[in-house]
Design a protein around this motif. Structure first.
Motif, short mmCIF file in Angstrom:
data_model
loop_
_atom_site.label_atom_id
_atom_site.label_comp_id
_atom_site.label_asym_id
_atom_site.label_seq_id
_atom_site.Cartn_x
_atom_site.Cartn_y
_atom_site.Cartn_z
N THR A 210 -0.67 15.88 -19.42
CA THR A 210 -0.43 16.85 -20.48
C THR A 210 0.49 16.29 -21.54
O THR A 210 0.36 16.61 -22.72
CB THR A 210 0.18 18.11 -19.87
N THR A 211 1.44 15.42 -21.16
CA THR A 211 2.37 14.86 -22.13
C THR A 211 1.64 13.98 -23.13
O THR A 211 1.85 14.07 -24.34
CB THR A 211 3.46 14.04 -21.42
N GLU A 212 0.73 13.13 -22.63
CA GLU A 212 -0.03 12.26 -23.52
C GLU A 212 -0.94 13.07 -24.42
O GLU A 212 -1.11 12.77 -25.59
CB GLU A 212 -0.83 11.27 -22.69
N SER A 213 -1.55 14.14 -23.86
CA SER A 213 -2.42 14.98 -24.68
C SER A 213 -1.63 15.66 -25.78
O SER A 213 -2.08 15.77 -26.92
CB SER A 213 -3.11 16.02 -23.79
N LYS A 214 -0.38 16.11 -25.47
CA LYS A 214 0.45 16.77 -26.47
C LYS A 214 0.85 15.79 -27.57
O LYS A 214 0.83 16.13 -28.76
CB LYS A 214 1.69 17.36 -25.81
N ASP A 215 1.18 14.55 -27.19
CA ASP A 215 1.54 13.55 -28.20
C ASP A 215 0.37 13.24 -29.11
O ASP A 215 0.54 13.06 -30.32
CB ASP A 215 2.01 12.26 -27.51
N ALA A 216 -0.82 13.16 -28.56
CA ALA A 216 -2.00 12.87 -29.38
C ALA A 216 -2.29 14.01 -30.34
O ALA A 216 -2.65 13.79 -31.50
CB ALA A 216 -3.21 12.62 -28.48
N MET A 217 -2.10 15.25 -29.88
CA MET A 217 -2.41 16.38 -30.74
C MET A 217 -1.41 16.50 -31.87
O MET A 217 -1.73 16.99 -32.95
CB MET A 217 -2.42 17.68 -29.92
N ASP A 218 -0.17 16.04 -31.67
CA ASP A 218 0.82 16.11 -32.74
C ASP A 218 0.48 15.18 -33.89
O ASP A 218 0.90 15.41 -35.02
CB ASP A 218 2.22 15.75 -32.19
N GLY A 219 -0.29 14.13 -33.64
CA GLY A 219 -0.60 13.17 -34.68
C GLY A 219 -1.85 13.46 -35.45
O GLY A 219 -2.19 12.75 -36.37
N VAL A 220 -2.58 14.50 -35.12
CA VAL A 220 -3.83 14.82 -35.79
C VAL A 220 -3.54 15.70 -36.99
O VAL A 220 -2.82 16.69 -36.89
CB VAL A 220 -4.80 15.53 -34.82
N GLU A 221 -4.09 15.36 -38.12
CA GLU A 221 -3.91 16.15 -39.33
C GLU A 221 -4.87 17.33 -39.31
O GLU A 221 -5.89 17.37 -39.99
CB GLU A 221 -4.17 15.27 -40.55
N ALA A 222 -4.59 18.31 -38.48
CA ALA A 222 -5.44 19.48 -38.35
C ALA A 222 -4.57 20.62 -37.85
O ALA A 222 -3.36 20.50 -37.70
CB ALA A 222 -6.59 19.20 -37.39
N CYS A 223 -5.21 21.75 -37.57
CA CYS A 223 -4.48 22.92 -37.11
C CYS A 223 -3.97 22.67 -35.70
O CYS A 223 -4.56 21.92 -34.91
CB CYS A 223 -5.40 24.14 -37.12
N GLU A 224 -2.90 23.35 -35.36
CA GLU A 224 -2.30 23.17 -34.05
C GLU A 224 -3.21 23.73 -32.98
O GLU A 224 -3.74 24.83 -33.10
CB GLU A 224 -0.93 23.87 -34.00
N GLY A 225 -3.40 22.97 -31.91
CA GLY A 225 -4.23 23.42 -30.80
C GLY A 225 -5.67 22.97 -30.91
O GLY A 225 -6.45 23.21 -30.01
N THR A 226 -6.07 22.29 -31.98
CA THR A 226 -7.45 21.85 -32.10
C THR A 226 -7.73 20.69 -31.18
O THR A 226 -6.84 19.94 -30.82
CB THR A 226 -7.77 21.45 -33.55
N LYS A 227 -8.99 20.52 -30.81
CA LYS A 227 -9.40 19.43 -29.95
C LYS A 227 -10.52 18.61 -30.59
O LYS A 227 -11.21 17.89 -29.91
CB LYS A 227 -9.87 19.97 -28.59
N GLU A 228 -10.68 18.74 -31.87
CA GLU A 228 -11.74 18.01 -32.57
C GLU A 228 -11.21 17.49 -33.89
O GLU A 228 -10.35 18.12 -34.52
CB GLU A 228 -12.96 18.91 -32.83
N LEU A 229 -11.73 16.36 -34.30
CA LEU A 229 -11.47 15.83 -35.63
C LEU A 229 -12.62 16.26 -36.52
O LEU A 229 -13.79 16.03 -36.19
CB LEU A 229 -11.37 14.31 -35.60
N VAL A 230 -12.31 16.90 -37.63
CA VAL A 230 -13.33 17.43 -38.54
C VAL A 230 -13.35 16.57 -39.79
O VAL A 230 -12.31 16.32 -40.42
CB VAL A 230 -13.04 18.91 -38.90
N PHE A 231 -14.54 16.11 -40.17
CA PHE A 231 -14.72 15.29 -41.36
C PHE A 231 -15.78 15.93 -42.25
O PHE A 231 -16.67 16.64 -41.76
CB PHE A 231 -15.17 13.87 -40.99
N GLU A 232 -15.66 15.69 -43.54
CA GLU A 232 -16.66 16.14 -44.50
C GLU A 232 -17.21 14.92 -45.23
O GLU A 232 -16.46 14.05 -45.67
CB GLU A 232 -16.08 17.14 -45.49
N LEU A 233 -18.52 14.90 -45.36
CA LEU A 233 -19.23 13.77 -45.94
C LEU A 233 -19.93 14.22 -47.22
O LEU A 233 -20.73 15.14 -47.20
CB LEU A 233 -20.26 13.24 -44.94
N HIS A 234 -19.61 13.59 -48.34
CA HIS A 234 -20.23 13.90 -49.63
C HIS A 234 -21.50 13.07 -49.77
O HIS A 234 -21.44 11.85 -49.93
CB HIS A 234 -19.25 13.63 -50.78
#
Length: 258
Positions: A210-234
């Motif tokens: 859980t500690t590693e998962s929490k550290d990884a989630m803190d570094g994602v530029e997204a909403c708190e608690g998300t488990k996916e990286l969202v990208f938009e392609l033009h």
């Protein structure tokens, strides 16, 4: 009684030599010697035919020893190389392709479990402070624009054509100007890239603790608690074939068409 006319050579030899010598010379050097005849000189038409035959044989030899000629675009369409059988265009079949694509994206984006902790340790060793994003445009932008999207689960979120908005499916063909997707209703739709924005997500791999998962989630530029990286392609700036995107250098451009 028939009399045969003597050979002209025998007559000439009898004038210069004795009868016995003339008879021996005629028998050995003229009568028993083979006569070689030269063919008639070829006409210009025959020379042209001979040169043409030589060119044909040379071309056949060249074609026989070279690699097979690749099919043209028209020949590929006529042979049905790009046709998708209707009985095989099932969303459930391509779910496995989507799973393989997710693993491929996690590999090129360095999203392996434990990768974020290693990045944080390197950052601490260098004396840098503050959170560092897991994926950023500077570090992973070139990898994203060069990636292959066969198997990606994409959704049209914005488009000048209102009928395209909301279409979602797995990409089964990524051409220069279109995405061919299979929807959850097992429908095959061809979506032009021009003047459309596509959204796709990359699930984060589960960490071991859980500690590693929490550290990884803190570094994602997204909403708190998300488990996916969202990208938009033009799509208008993504009109390239996958094979051409591998070595293409992309430049930053303003988007003002939507």
């Amino acid at each position: 009684m028939s009399t045969s006319k003597p050979h002209i050579a025998q007559t000439l030899l009898s004038r210069a030599h004795s009868p016995d010598t003339a008879e021996n010379l005629f028998a050995e050097r003229i009568k028993q010697k083979p006569l070689y005849l030269r063919g008639t000189s070829p006409t210009p038409a025959d020379n042209r035919s001979r040169r043409r035959l030589h060119r044909i044989r040379k071309k056949e030899y060249f074609l026989r020893h070279q690699k097979p000629k690749p099919l043209s675009a028209r020949e590929k369409r006529q042979s049905g190389l790009y046709d998708l059988p209707k009985e095989e265009c099932k969303y459930a079949i391509f779910k496995e392709l989507n799973r393989m694509w997710v693993e491929y994206m996690c590999e090129i984006l360095d999203l392996r479990p434990g990768a974020w902790r290693a990045q944080q340790q390197q950052q601490n060793q260098k004396g840098q402070q503050g959170p560092r994003p897991l994926v950023s445009a500077l570090s992973h932008g070139s990898k994203l624009v060069s990636a292959d999207f066969h198997g990606a689960d994409v959704q049209v979120v914005r488009s000048r054509c209102a009928g395209r908005v909301g279409i979602r499916g797995i990409v089964v063909r990524d051409t220069k100007f279109t995405f061919v997707v299979v929807t959850e209703k097992d429908e095959v739709k061809t979506i032009p890239k021009e003047q459309s924005v596509f959204r796709f997500t990359v699930p984060l791999p589960q960490a071991k603790d859980t500690t590693e998962s929490k550290d990884a989630m803190d570094g994602v530029e997204a909403c708190e608690g998300t488990k996916e990286l969202v990208f938009e392609l033009h799509g208008s700036q993504f009109e390239n074939r996958p094979v051409d995107r591998a070595n293409k250098k992309f430049k930053w451009r303003n988007v003002d068409y939507l």
